[in-house]
Design a protein around this motif. Structure first.
Motif: not given
Length: 61
Positions: A47-52
């Protein structure tokens, strides 16, 4: 600014805090708690990767 990236960040932080809670509260009681904590931590990183990725997509030029 599009609100979709903020949703991914909120989900990542929530899942990360839940994973930390599982690791700290259960210790080494059960192998299933360890496995679920690892899975939730991995989901938080995704989810952090998707945010970036959403931030890069929505960046004005």
């Amino acid at each position: 600014m599009n609100r979709k990236p903020l949703v991914w960040l909120l989900l990542a932080l929530t899942m990360a805090s839940y994973a930390i809670y599982i690791f700290l509260s259960s210790g080494s009681e059960s192998v299933w708690s360890l496995i679920s904590g690892i899975i939730i931590a991995a989901a938080s990183l995704v989810m952090l990767w998707r945010f970036c990725r959403e931030l890069k997509t929505n960046r004005p030029e």
